[in-house]
Design a protein around this motif. Structure first.
Motif, PDB file in Angstrom:
ATOM      1  N   PRO A 157       0.822  -1.227   0.000  1.00  0.00           N
ATOM      2  CA  PRO A 157       0.000   0.000   0.000  1.00  0.00           C
ATOM      3  C   PRO A 157       0.851   1.270   0.000  1.00  0.00           C
ATOM      4  N   LEU A 158       1.991   1.189   0.678  1.00  0.00           N
ATOM      5  CA  LEU A 158       2.849   2.382   0.723  1.00  0.00           C
ATOM      6  C   LEU A 158       3.380   2.719  -0.678  1.00  0.00           C
ATOM      7  N   TYR A 212       0.919   7.301  -6.294  1.00  0.00           N
ATOM      8  CA  TYR A 212      -0.197   8.202  -6.609  1.00  0.00           C
ATOM      9  C   TYR A 212       0.064   9.613  -6.100  1.00  0.00           C
ATOM     10  N   THR A 213       0.724   9.767  -4.960  1.00  0.00           N
ATOM     11  CA  THR A 213       1.018  11.139  -4.495  1.00  0.00           C
ATOM     12  C   THR A 213       1.980  11.809  -5.463  1.00  0.00           C
ATOM     13  N   ASP A 214       2.915  11.015  -6.014  1.00  0.00           N
ATOM     14  CA  ASP A 214       3.835  11.586  -7.010  1.00  0.00           C
ATOM     15  C   ASP A 214       3.052  12.116  -8.203  1.00  0.00           C
ATOM     16  N   ILE A 215       2.062  11.290  -8.642  1.00  0.00           N
ATOM     17  CA  ILE A 215       1.276  11.703  -9.823  1.00  0.00           C
ATOM     18  C   ILE A 215       0.473  12.973  -9.500  1.00  0.00           C
ATOM     19  N   ILE A 216      -0.187  12.957  -8.315  1.00  0.00           N
ATOM     20  CA  ILE A 216      -1.026  14.099  -7.934  1.00  0.00           C
ATOM     21  C   ILE A 216      -0.204  15.387  -7.885  1.00  0.00           C
ATOM     22  N   THR A 269     -10.420  15.353 -12.327  1.00  0.00           N
ATOM     23  CA  THR A 269     -11.051  14.030 -12.216  1.00  0.00           C
ATOM     24  C   THR A 269     -10.007  12.979 -11.848  1.00  0.00           C
ATOM     25  N   ASP A 270      -8.877  13.032 -12.557  1.00  0.00           N
ATOM     26  CA  ASP A 270      -7.816  12.060 -12.245  1.00  0.00           C
ATOM     27  C   ASP A 270      -7.328  12.231 -10.806  1.00  0.00           C
ATOM     28  N   ARG A 271      -7.149  13.524 -10.450  1.00  0.00           N
ATOM     29  CA  ARG A 271      -6.635  13.789  -9.095  1.00  0.00           C
ATOM     30  C   ARG A 271      -7.581  13.178  -8.051  1.00  0.00           C
ATOM     31  N   ASN A 272      -8.906  13.427  -8.263  1.00  0.00           N
ATOM     32  CA  ASN A 272      -9.888  12.894  -7.298  1.00  0.00           C
ATOM     33  C   ASN A 272      -9.841  11.364  -7.247  1.00  0.00           C
ATOM     34  N   ARG A 273      -9.672  10.760  -8.432  1.00  0.00           N
ATOM     35  CA  ARG A 273      -9.619   9.294  -8.486  1.00  0.00           C
ATOM     36  C   ARG A 273      -8.418   8.774  -7.686  1.00  0.00           C
ATOM     37  N   TYR A 274      -7.281   9.449  -7.880  1.00  0.00           N
ATOM     38  CA  TYR A 274      -6.074   8.989  -7.194  1.00  0.00           C
ATOM     39  C   TYR A 274      -6.168   9.230  -5.682  1.00  0.00           C
ATOM     40  N   ILE A 284      -5.733   6.574  -2.748  1.00  0.00           N
ATOM     41  CA  ILE A 284      -4.845   6.781  -1.590  1.00  0.00           C
ATOM     42  C   ILE A 284      -5.631   6.606  -0.291  1.00  0.00           C
ATOM     43  N   GLN A 285      -6.859   7.149  -0.287  1.00  0.00           N
ATOM     44  CA  GLN A 285      -7.705   6.985   0.918  1.00  0.00           C
ATOM     45  C   GLN A 285      -7.951   5.514   1.217  1.00  0.00           C
ATOM     46  N   GLU A 286      -8.275   4.762   0.154  1.00  0.00           N
ATOM     47  CA  GLU A 286      -8.548   3.325   0.337  1.00  0.00           C
ATOM     48  C   GLU A 286      -7.324   2.594   0.878  1.00  0.00           C
ATOM     49  N   GLU A 287      -6.196   2.926   0.294  1.00  0.00           N
ATOM     50  CA  GLU A 287      -4.969   2.257   0.732  1.00  0.00           C
ATOM     51  C   GLU A 287      -4.628   2.622   2.179  1.00  0.00           C
ATOM     52  N   THR A 288      -4.899   3.879   2.523  1.00  0.00           N
ATOM     53  CA  THR A 288      -4.630   4.307   3.900  1.00  0.00           C
ATOM     54  C   THR A 288      -5.514   3.527   4.862  1.00  0.00           C
TER      55      THR A 288
END
Ligand SMILES: Nc1ncnc2c1ncn2[C@@H]1O[C@H](COP(=O)(O)OP(=O)(O)OP(=O)(O)O)[C@@H](O)[C@H]1O
Ligand SMILES: [Mg+2]
Length: 462
Positions: free
Chosen positions: A251-252, A258-262, A270-275, A279-283
């Motif tokens: 998950p890390l 994803y934080t790198d992409i954001i 839209t992409d940002r929200n998806r990522y 990240i929320q799910e993984e957290t």
């Protein structure tokens, strides 16, 4: 090399055997000495009696001289007196000690068959017997027989000598026996000591081959089993640590990616929200994993307290159903629930809820849309059986024995999608077992899975 234990056992054996031997030797020795002295005294008296018999037959000066000459050549001394103790003839010069004996003899006390006068060889110079002479039933004289106490002493010395010899031999044999015996007893103990030292040094592959059927054999087998257990635990721990680090890293990695992409400027909202959602799910997943690991650690250290209380079982399950309702609706899964209304169980309500929730969570996760989940609670004489079945994908037969193991997930790639960490069932099983119950599973691939939790009734009506 004489190690300490062998020395202790050896010394103890040796002392005990030595004491027994001394007592036995002493009894044997004193008996033998008494027998020998009795034998000598018997001989002396018999000899005196023979002379007396000859003299009674033929009481002449020649016979008297004959007796005197005969005894002068032997180790014995014959003194023949008249009825008042006056010496008539003797085979050897009459010494003062002999005189004292002759004078102090009470002639009336001596029976016809003769008597032993002195047999105390260790104190007197002579041992002696008296055989009275009787002619026509008149007391007419005495045949006194003397033997030097030294001669008895010589016999006894000879005996003592032999006793010493045998005694020393026995002592030697005892030492050898005790040495071998203590070695035989302590050798396996020492081997086990070495084995346990190896165990504590981390070498867990200890094999103690022993064919003994006694307690030492049992101990050796236990140590071997212990070493195998330790080895297994070490391997399990390594595997577990490996899996844990993998579980934490995955998950890390996602989150970092994803934080790198954001953080890139050109990314669309839209992409940002998806990522961000990912990240929320993984957290959440990570938080769940850590929470579960923490629970397991508590169970392992016996810090997981179970507080049992009387709970209405149907109400307890209804609460869970309310919680999972949205998930069920989302997948359009139909749920059937049967439970006797008045059923009361003695259990930790929060923990049992956790168990049922974990199983239902799996059922929802692994059941496709429009599937069915059934919860059925029945009670028999001793148990309360809760059956949770689904019409999901089922578990491959080869995976069934492992699904309660830590971090075990059937088809690992698939579980990444369903987001599980493989700890839910482990915790469920531990909780049920802490309640003194059991959990079992039956599953057919493609058809569905059935979990049965059995809890003891434990006088809930009291
Ligand atoms: N009802 C079910 N149908 C099909 N497979 C199941 C079912 N219940 C459990 N399994 C299998 O057993 C594995 C272990 O289950 P467990 O609940 O311990 O872990 P998880 O659900 O993957 O993760 P977690 O519960 O920790 O989030 C699951 O990964 C899944 O492969
Ligand atoms: Mg689960």
């Amino acid at each position: 090399m004489f190690n300490k234990l062998a020395l202790k056992i050896g010394l103890l054996f040796f002392l005990v055997i030595l004491i027994i031997e001394i007592i036995l030797f002493y009894i044997l020795y004193t008996n033998l000495v008494a027998d020998r002295v009795e034998e000598v005294m018997g001989d002396l008296l018999a000899r005196g009696n023979t002379h007396r018999d000859v003299l009674e037959e033929n009481y002449t000066t020649t016979t008297l001289e004959h007796v005197a000459i005969m005894e002068s050549e032997s180790d014995f001394i014959a003194v023949i007196t008249d009825e008042n103790g006056k010496v008539i003839i003797s085979s050897d010069p009459v010494e003062p000690e002999m005189k004292t004996v002759i004078e102090h003899t009470d002639y009336d006390e001596i029976p016809q068959e003769g008597a032993i006068l002195k047999s105390n060889w260790s104190e007197e110079k002579y041992v002696s017997t008296d055989s009275p002479l009787t002619f026509n039933e008149t007391h007419s004289g005495h045949v006194f027989m003397f033997a030097e106490s030294d001669s008895i002493e010589r016999i006894i010395d000879h005996l003592s000598h032999k006793f010493w010899l045998v005694g020393l031999l026995t002592l030697l044999l005892t030492v050898i026996t005790v040495f071998i015996l203590s070695k035989v007893i302590t050798q396996p103990v020492l081997r086990m000591k070495k084995a346990t030292e190896q165990l504590s040094r981390g070498n867990h592959n200890v094999e103690l081959y022993t064919h003994r059927k006694d307690e030492l054999g049992d101990l050796a087998t236990s140590i071997t089993l212990l070493s195998q257990d330790l080895e297994r635990l070490k391997n399990e721990r390594n595997e577990f640590l490996g899996s844990i680090s993998h579980e934490l890293r995955t998950p890390l990695t996602y989150m970092k990616g994803y934080t790198d992409i954001i953080s890139r400027k050109e990314i669309s909202t839209t992409d940002r929200n998806r990522y961000i959602k990912i990240i929320q799910e993984e957290t959440e997943h990570l938080a769940d994993l850590i929470k579960n690991l923490f629970e397991l650690a508590k169970i392992d250290h016996n810090k997981f307290a179970i507080t049992k209380e009387r709970v209405v079982f149907s109400a307890l399950i209804e609460t869970i159903l309310a919680r999972i309702r949205p998930a069920l609706n989302e997948k359009k899964i139909e749920l059937f629930f049967h439970c006797p209304d008045n059923l009361v169980v003695l259990a930790d309500p929060e923990r049992i809820q956790q168990v049922i929730l974990n199983i239902l969570d799996n059922a929802i996760k692994y059941t496709p849309e429009k599937g069915h989940i059934t919860i059925e609670v029945i009670q028999n004489k001793n148990e309360i059986l809760t059956t949770i079945s689904d019409t999901g994908e089922g578990i491959p037969e080869e995976d069934i024995p492992f699904i309660f193991d830590r971090l075990y997930r059937s088809e690992k790639s698939r579980s990444r999608v369903s987001g599980g960490s493989g700890l839910g069932l482990t915790i469920a099983k531990e909780i049920v077992e802490l309640h003194g119950g059991e959990i079992e599973v039956d599953s057919t691939l493609g058809k569905g899975t059935v979990f049965v939790i059995s809890l003891k009734k434990e006088n809930v009506n009291e």
